[in-house]
Design an enzyme around this catalytic site. Structure first.
Site, PDB file in Angstrom:
ATOM      1  N   HIS A 176      44.445  37.326  43.824  1.00 22.95           N
ATOM      2  CA  HIS A 176      43.878  37.124  42.486  1.00 22.95           C
ATOM      3  C   HIS A 176      44.888  37.632  41.455  1.00 22.95           C
ATOM      4  O   HIS A 176      45.959  37.072  41.338  1.00 22.95           O
ATOM      5  CB  HIS A 176      42.527  37.851  42.427  1.00 22.95           C
ATOM      6  CG  HIS A 176      41.711  37.599  41.196  1.00 22.95           C
ATOM      7  ND1 HIS A 176      41.931  36.588  40.312  1.00 22.95           N
ATOM      8  CD2 HIS A 176      40.616  38.254  40.716  1.00 22.95           C
ATOM      9  CE1 HIS A 176      41.024  36.626  39.341  1.00 22.95           C
ATOM     10  NE2 HIS A 176      40.225  37.643  39.550  1.00 22.95           N
ATOM     11  N   HIS A 199      45.016  26.997  43.754  1.00 26.59           N
ATOM     12  CA  HIS A 199      43.928  27.520  42.914  1.00 26.59           C
ATOM     13  C   HIS A 199      42.609  26.954  43.442  1.00 26.59           C
ATOM     14  O   HIS A 199      42.551  25.808  43.863  1.00 26.59           O
ATOM     15  CB  HIS A 199      44.120  27.092  41.454  1.00 26.59           C
ATOM     16  CG  HIS A 199      43.342  27.933  40.507  1.00 26.59           C
ATOM     17  ND1 HIS A 199      42.017  27.709  40.220  1.00 26.59           N
ATOM     18  CD2 HIS A 199      43.697  29.027  39.801  1.00 26.59           C
ATOM     19  CE1 HIS A 199      41.590  28.626  39.362  1.00 26.59           C
ATOM     20  NE2 HIS A 199      42.590  29.442  39.086  1.00 26.59           N
ATOM     21  N   ASP A 218      50.008  32.468  37.550  1.00 28.15           N
ATOM     22  CA  ASP A 218      50.824  33.614  37.984  1.00 28.15           C
ATOM     23  C   ASP A 218      52.246  33.242  38.348  1.00 28.15           C
ATOM     24  O   ASP A 218      53.074  34.130  38.557  1.00 28.15           O
ATOM     25  CB  ASP A 218      50.143  34.276  39.199  1.00 28.15           C
ATOM     26  CG  ASP A 218      48.845  34.932  38.773  1.00 28.15           C
ATOM     27  OD1 ASP A 218      47.790  34.506  39.257  1.00 28.15           O
ATOM     28  OD2 ASP A 218      48.908  35.829  37.914  1.00 28.15           O
TER      29      ASP A 218
HETATM   30  C1  SDX Z   1      44.265  33.695  39.896  1.00 32.15           C
HETATM   31  O1  SDX Z   1      39.766  31.834  40.166  1.00 32.15           O
HETATM   32  C2  SDX Z   1      40.487  31.962  39.132  1.00 32.15           C
HETATM   33  O2  SDX Z   1      40.249  31.385  38.088  1.00 32.15           O
HETATM   34  C3  SDX Z   1      41.649  32.925  39.281  1.00 32.15           C
HETATM   35  C4  SDX Z   1      42.641  32.987  38.136  1.00 32.15           C
HETATM   36  C5  SDX Z   1      42.021  33.578  36.906  1.00 32.15           C
HETATM   37  O3  SDX Z   1      42.537  33.314  35.809  1.00 32.15           O
HETATM   38  O4  SDX Z   1      41.103  34.391  37.057  1.00 32.15           O
HETATM   39  O5  SDX Z   1      43.106  31.679  37.836  1.00 32.15           O
HETATM   40  C6  SDX Z   1      43.834  33.862  38.493  1.00 32.15           C
HETATM   41  O6  SDX Z   1      43.802  34.398  40.743  1.00 32.15           O
HETATM   42  C7  SDX Z   1      45.226  32.585  40.209  1.00 32.15           C
HETATM   43  C8  SDX Z   1      45.511  32.487  41.748  1.00 32.15           C
HETATM   44  C9  SDX Z   1      46.569  33.522  42.077  1.00 32.15           C
HETATM   45  N1  SDX Z   1      46.762  33.614  43.540  1.00 32.15           N
HETATM   46  C10 SDX Z   1      47.836  33.161  44.135  1.00 32.15           C
HETATM   47  O7  SDX Z   1      48.744  32.559  43.563  1.00 32.15           O
HETATM   48  C11 SDX Z   1      47.906  33.493  45.625  1.00 32.15           C
HETATM   49  C12 SDX Z   1      48.349  32.258  46.399  1.00 32.15           C
HETATM   50  N2  SDX Z   1      47.291  31.266  46.323  1.00 32.15           N
HETATM   51  C13 SDX Z   1      46.370  31.189  47.465  1.00 32.15           C
HETATM   52  O8  SDX Z   1      46.088  32.407  48.057  1.00 32.15           O
HETATM   53  C14 SDX Z   1      45.179  30.277  47.180  1.00 32.15           C
HETATM   54  O9  SDX Z   1      45.682  29.118  46.656  1.00 32.15           O
HETATM   55  C15 SDX Z   1      44.044  30.774  46.305  1.00 32.15           C
HETATM   56  C16 SDX Z   1      43.496  32.064  46.778  1.00 32.15           C
HETATM   57  C17 SDX Z   1      44.487  30.900  44.897  1.00 32.15           C
HETATM   58  C18 SDX Z   1      42.940  29.714  46.378  1.00 32.15           C
HETATM   59  O10 SDX Z   1      42.544  29.683  47.694  1.00 32.15           O
HETATM   60  P1  SDX Z   1      41.387  28.690  48.188  1.00 32.15           P
HETATM   61  O11 SDX Z   1      40.790  27.918  47.087  1.00 32.15           O
HETATM   62  O12 SDX Z   1      40.470  29.483  49.053  1.00 32.15           O
HETATM   63  O13 SDX Z   1      42.207  27.666  49.007  1.00 32.15           O
HETATM   64  P2  SDX Z   1      42.384  27.716  50.580  1.00 32.15           P
HETATM   65  O14 SDX Z   1      42.834  29.098  50.964  1.00 32.15           O
HETATM   66  O15 SDX Z   1      41.153  27.164  51.190  1.00 32.15           O
HETATM   67  O16 SDX Z   1      43.612  26.742  50.768  1.00 32.15           O
HETATM   68  C19 SDX Z   1      43.437  25.373  51.004  1.00 32.15           C
HETATM   69  C20 SDX Z   1      44.653  25.003  51.841  1.00 32.15           C
HETATM   70  C21 SDX Z   1      44.795  25.841  53.100  1.00 32.15           C
HETATM   71  O17 SDX Z   1      45.531  25.041  54.007  1.00 32.15           O
HETATM   72  P3  SDX Z   1      44.763  24.489  55.365  1.00 32.15           P
HETATM   73  O18 SDX Z   1      44.268  25.740  56.082  1.00 32.15           O
HETATM   74  O19 SDX Z   1      43.626  23.635  54.847  1.00 32.15           O
HETATM   75  O20 SDX Z   1      45.806  23.749  56.139  1.00 32.15           O
HETATM   76  O21 SDX Z   1      45.844  25.252  51.081  1.00 32.15           O
HETATM   77  C22 SDX Z   1      46.621  26.256  51.746  1.00 32.15           C
HETATM   78  C23 SDX Z   1      45.693  26.982  52.703  1.00 32.15           C
HETATM   79  O22 SDX Z   1      46.415  27.481  53.804  1.00 32.15           O
HETATM   80  N3  SDX Z   1      47.090  27.136  50.676  1.00 32.15           N
HETATM   81  C24 SDX Z   1      48.323  27.620  50.593  1.00 32.15           C
HETATM   82  C25 SDX Z   1      48.360  28.356  49.400  1.00 32.15           C
HETATM   83  N4  SDX Z   1      47.167  28.299  48.815  1.00 32.15           N
HETATM   84  C26 SDX Z   1      46.383  27.560  49.613  1.00 32.15           C
HETATM   85  N5  SDX Z   1      49.397  27.489  51.414  1.00 32.15           N
HETATM   86  C27 SDX Z   1      50.520  28.130  51.010  1.00 32.15           C
HETATM   87  N6  SDX Z   1      50.615  28.846  49.865  1.00 32.15           N
HETATM   88  C28 SDX Z   1      49.578  28.989  49.054  1.00 32.15           C
HETATM   89  N7  SDX Z   1      49.686  29.680  47.945  1.00 32.15           N
END
Ligand code: SDX
Length: 466
Positions: A285, A324, A380
């Protein structure tokens, strides 16, 4: 009346579109048919409880780990269209607010629902500026931290400690107490944030300077040395102000949900906001901006990008700053941040990491692994590069995120308290454990002779993404 397409869809599914705003559900266990009303694109989870096999049953629940498809509240604060990459606060586009507004004006808009008139903005600004000091005892409180304590840990504790200085904030229905809590939180979180930085650096605390604007005062509390008055570079102060606007609120994200959940117990707003700080601390996050810079440093050179992306695909790495839960398109905030990067680099040292970030983005967006999963840069991905240009250390990045998000948390906390549908949050569960076990005296229990490492937990479940 059902449209042709609805009729076609319904026929495909073997039903007949009736055009009524409802679901007709057949419980195949009993043949019983239920009509579930649809409103605002949702069905009420409580409407599932009537669906049971026998009268003495609890009835059906909805199961939605991490609430990926569950609306927990009604809110008018922030609108996001994840597919179109749209972000609006109270109906105003984030692009226009960044272009024309100030952080304090946006904070007022989020909390009170309208852009303030001149006199309202003057009063709001006066109140905030005159509540930036924290009680001197909080300085001693901060002295208790190790020199290298993470500033988010200090901020978390400091915001929670504020609740002990303002016990009347427990009167959460009192409009005056709510207003003062909003003013004090927005005004004092930057001071606590700057104190945590100064503590880490072993520097004396710098008191707020009421002559400076919100962003300029924060820079002064962070970086003032022996000069009589800190003069922030207006280009940097403006860039920070835009970053504050961009991070002010984002509907029901993890930390806002924590504030709403904790606040639903009628706890004071300082304690509820401290829960938001705790949630924001997580690398998935608010901690992502810190993780992005560490990732860029680990990649070290543009030549290493292909190998790094291969590791991401093999799940040995995460592409921090990408992906996201809501945006399945480019996060509009990431675009705005990019527009301000050049301005910042005019006034500061150029940061070679930006080349790696831009090439990383380009390669990822050319790669089906990422595009098929709709993984785009989020807020981010570039914000840390600007913070670094402002000479803000990596461990402070999430603290900088928490400063403006305090306004969003306060707005959402107030909206939750005014919502007649809301009450103490208490989700249900699917029980997967044992039942009816007989107690065994410790002398009769079987287990490993040699105790190595932490006790094994039952049942072990595979980690997410494994
Ligand atoms: C913020 O919610 C908000 O509004 C948050 C925010 C705010 O202003 O409050 O916008 C701020 O938190 C932005 C997000 C910051 N986090 C990151 O950048 C961390 C990296 N991102 C991931 O951890 C992820 O994308 C999340 C946590 C942001 C979202 O995760 P989800 O919606 O649960 O997505 P998921 O984990 O189900 O992913 C779907 C697929 C998966 O692949 P499969 O298992 O289906 O094969 O996408 C892949 C994930 O493995 N994936 C990623 C990835 N994010 C998702 N693979 C590599 N790198 C990534 N960053």
């Amino acid at each position: 009346m059902a449209t042709e397409q609805e009729t076609a869809n319904a026929v495909v599914n073997g039903g007949a579109a009736t055009g009524s705003e409802s679901l007709t559900v057949t419980d195949n266990r009993t043949g019983q048919v239920y009509e579930l009303p649809i409103s605002d694109g949702t069905v009420r989870a409580m409407d599932l409880r009537q669906i049971k096999v026998s009268e003495d049953e609890f009835g059906l629940m909805a199961y939605d780990p991490a609430f990926t498809n569950t609306a927990a509240c009604r809110s008018a604060v922030t609108y996001i269209d994840g597919e179109a990459g749209i972000l609006e606060h109270r109906g105003y586009s984030i692009e226009e607010l960044c272009e024309r507004s100030s952080f304090l004006e946006v904070a007022y808009l989020l909390i009170f629902g309208e852009l303030p008139t001149g006199p309202q903005l003057d009063r709001w600004t006066f109140d905030i500026v005159h509540h930036t000091f924290v009680h001197e005892d909080l300085k001693q409180f901060f002295e208790g931290f190790r020199y290298d304590a993470h500033p988010m840990g200090m901020l978390l504790a400091g915001v929670g400690a504020l609740s002990t200085f303002y016990p009347d904030a427990k009167q959460i229905e009192d409009p005056e107490e709510r207003y003062m809590a909003a003013v004090r939180l927005i005004a004092k979180v930057p001071t606590l944030a700057a104190f945590s930085y100064r503590h880490n650096r072993g520097l004396p605390y710098v008191y707020p300077d009421n002559d400076l604007d919100f962003a300029g005062n924060f820079l002064s509390m962070m970086f003032k040395k022996t000069e009589a008055k800190y003069e922030p570079d207006p280009r940097l102060a403006r860039a920070l102000e835009v970053l504050f606007i961009l991070h002010a609120d984002h509907e029901q994200n993890c930390s806002t949900s924590a504030v709403r959940g904790v606040g639903s117990s009628d706890v004071d707003p300082y304690s509820a906001v401290a829960a938001g700080v705790a949630a924001l601390y997580g690398p998935l996050h608010g901690g992502a901006n810190e993780a992005v810079l560490r990732m860029l440093r680990r990649i070290e050179s543009v030549d290493n990008i292909p190998a790094f992306l291969e590791k991401v695909k093999e799940r040995e790495e995460k592409l921090m700053g990408f992906g996201h839960r809501v945006y399945k398109n480019y996060d509009p905030r990431a675009r705005i941040i990019q527009q301000h990067m050049d301005e910042v680099f005019e006034a500061t040292e150029y940061n070679a990491l930006v080349e790696i970030a831009r090439e990383l983005e380009k390669r990822a967006l050319d790669d089906e692994y990422f595009t098929s999963r709709k993984l785009y840069p989020n807020v981010d991905f570039y914000s840390g590069i600007i913070y670094e240009a402002l000479e803000i250390p990596t461990e402070m990045f999430t603290v900088i995120f928490a400063i403006p998000r305090t306004a969003g948390w306060v707005a959402q906390w107030m909206e939750m308290n005014d919502d007649p549908e809301q009450k103490i949050a208490r989700p249900r569960q699917i029980y997967t454990g044992d039942r009816g076990r007989d107690y065994v005296p410790v002398a009769d229990r079987k287990g490993p002779e040699k105790i190595v490492g932490p006790p094994a937990r039952r049942p072990k479940r595979p980690r997410r993404g494994a």
